[in-house]
Design a protein around this motif. Structure first.
Motif, PDB file in Angstrom:
ATOM      1  N   TRP A 140       0.879  -1.173   0.000  1.00 18.05           N
ATOM      2  CA  TRP A 140       0.000   0.000   0.000  1.00 18.05           C
ATOM      3  C   TRP A 140       0.915   1.219   0.000  1.00 18.05           C
ATOM      4  O   TRP A 140       1.767   1.368   0.874  1.00 18.05           O
ATOM      5  CB  TRP A 140      -0.876  -0.019   1.244  1.00 18.05           C
ATOM      6  N   ARG A 145      -2.869   6.011  -1.810  1.00 18.94           N
ATOM      7  CA  ARG A 145      -3.669   6.075  -3.036  1.00 18.94           C
ATOM      8  C   ARG A 145      -3.608   4.828  -3.904  1.00 18.94           C
ATOM      9  O   ARG A 145      -4.481   4.616  -4.741  1.00 18.94           O
ATOM     10  CB  ARG A 145      -3.217   7.279  -3.873  1.00 18.94           C
ATOM     11  N   THR A 146      -2.562   3.996  -3.725  1.00 25.47           N
ATOM     12  CA  THR A 146      -2.324   2.915  -4.667  1.00 25.47           C
ATOM     13  C   THR A 146      -1.989   1.623  -3.936  1.00 25.47           C
ATOM     14  O   THR A 146      -1.322   1.648  -2.900  1.00 25.47           O
ATOM     15  CB  THR A 146      -1.158   3.273  -5.613  1.00 25.47           C
ATOM     16  N   THR A 161      -0.457  -2.752 -10.035  1.00 30.10           N
ATOM     17  CA  THR A 161      -0.910  -1.717  -9.110  1.00 30.10           C
ATOM     18  C   THR A 161      -2.298  -1.257  -9.540  1.00 30.10           C
ATOM     19  O   THR A 161      -2.692  -1.402 -10.700  1.00 30.10           O
ATOM     20  CB  THR A 161       0.034  -0.505  -9.066  1.00 30.10           C
ATOM     21  N   SER A 163      -5.491   1.875  -8.262  1.00 36.18           N
ATOM     22  CA  SER A 163      -5.971   2.904  -7.340  1.00 36.18           C
ATOM     23  C   SER A 163      -6.857   2.263  -6.287  1.00 36.18           C
ATOM     24  O   SER A 163      -7.588   1.300  -6.575  1.00 36.18           O
ATOM     25  CB  SER A 163      -6.755   3.968  -8.109  1.00 36.18           C
ATOM     26  N   ASP A 165      -9.436   3.370  -5.316  1.00 33.53           N
ATOM     27  CA  ASP A 165     -10.811   3.607  -5.763  1.00 33.53           C
ATOM     28  C   ASP A 165     -11.217   2.645  -6.868  1.00 33.53           C
ATOM     29  O   ASP A 165     -12.324   2.742  -7.402  1.00 33.53           O
ATOM     30  CB  ASP A 165     -10.965   5.052  -6.251  1.00 33.53           C
ATOM     31  N   GLU A 169      -6.256  -1.591 -13.743  1.00 28.68           N
ATOM     32  CA  GLU A 169      -5.004  -1.978 -13.106  1.00 28.68           C
ATOM     33  C   GLU A 169      -3.838  -1.795 -14.062  1.00 28.68           C
ATOM     34  O   GLU A 169      -3.995  -1.845 -15.283  1.00 28.68           O
ATOM     35  CB  GLU A 169      -5.077  -3.431 -12.611  1.00 28.68           C
TER      36      GLU A 169
END
Length: 302
Positions: A140, A145-146, A161, A163, A165, A169
């Motif tokens: 993390w 954020r990622t 990786t 987000s 949200d 990917e």
């Protein structure tokens, strides 16, 4: 039944059989300078993958599909964390840098496919991050954020990786064979991971965008797994299986393994300790906030 699902079911059966052969778990803390090991709690069943919370007060671990937290001194009763509908949480869980949220990998029914969720550290309703599986969380980013994870896409396991949200990917590795265990350095500039691309499993490092992939360990008699960077950014610890005990791309429980420590800038690793364990012992970052100690799980054979 497709080939990937069949392999997953075989893996699940193997892990279950090996786990059942171990009747006792020891949650331990080791001082990286003296090598002194302290057992802070014993369990008459399998526990895995301790995370040390950023305030130093708690250790989070998984057992029997659920998450628990225990006082870092081992005293008191373990407290189960409310994870809502998630009941098959595996040993890939991570705490956010600011310590208020956690993310987990859960084997979702009905096909035992691992996907990643986030939820409050105190417990609550989980939120899906990776609709695609299998996805196994490991990192993390410090800015929150990622997420970085190992994923199977069309039979190829690579580092990705995404987000927090959700959304599209990003694939960071493309080498043949398994790339696994991606974890961000505390400054967010690099991702550490392990790769079998040179024949044995070794520790690698790349920039957070996937560029400049650089081999960091050159073990000849070991397979190096799951690098974890200390909070001060100075050290990396990893778990190492002895060459020949299993295939380079396997990390099963029930083996004698070494905990190895190396400078984060590179250099000669040294063995902190040897223990009976493997899968579940050191899958996630388990450094204490002071960067002087770390926790792990060892096991006792039946």
């Amino acid at each position: 039944m497709n080939r990937v699902l069949a392999l997953l079911l075989v893996l699940a059966a193997t892990l279950t059989a090996n786990a059942q052969s171990m009747k006792k778990s020891r949650l331990e803390v080791i001082d990286i300078h003296t090598g002194q090991r302290t057992v802070i709690r014993e369990f008459p069943y399998v526990v895995e993958a301790p995370n040390w919370t950023h305030d130093g007060r708690w250790i989070v671990y998984n057992s029997q599909g659920h998450l628990y937290r225990l006082r870092a001194d081992g005293k008191g009763k373990p407290r189960q964390i409310d994870t809502g509908s998630l009941e098959n949480i595996n040993n890939d869980h991570v705490l956010a840098a600011k310590g208020r949220r956690l993310a987990v990998s859960n084997h979702d029914a009905p096909y035992f496919v691992s996907r990643i969720y986030t939820l409050p550290l105190k417990g609550g309703k989980p939120r899906l991050v990776t609709p695609k599986g299998n996805s196994y969380l490991h990192g993390w980013s410090p800015d929150g954020r990622t997420m970085a994870y190992c994923a199977d896409r069309n039979g190829q396991w690579d580092v990705y990786t995404i987000s927090i949200d959700g959304g599209e990917e990003q694939r960071l590795t493309t080498a043949e064979g398994l790339d696994d265990g991606p974890e961000y350095a505390p400054d967010g500039q690099h991702i550490w991971f392990n790769s079998v691309r040179t024949g044995l499993m070794q520790v690698w490092r790349m920039k957070a965008d996937g560029s400049e992939q650089t081999q960091m360990t050159f073990e000849n008699e070991r397979n190096a797994w799951f690098p974890h960077v200390s909070p001060d950014g100075k050290w990396v610890v990893y778990i190492a299986y002895r060459r020949g005990d299993l295939k380079p791309d396997q990390h099963l429980p029930g083996y004698y393994v070494d905990l190895r420590l190396m400078p984060a800038e590179g250099g000669q690793p040294r063995t902190l300790t040897t223990l009976f364990g493997g899968q579940g012992s050191l899958n996630v970052n388990s450094w204490a906030p002071d960067s002087q100690r770390l926790c792990f799980v060892s096991y006792e054979k039946e």
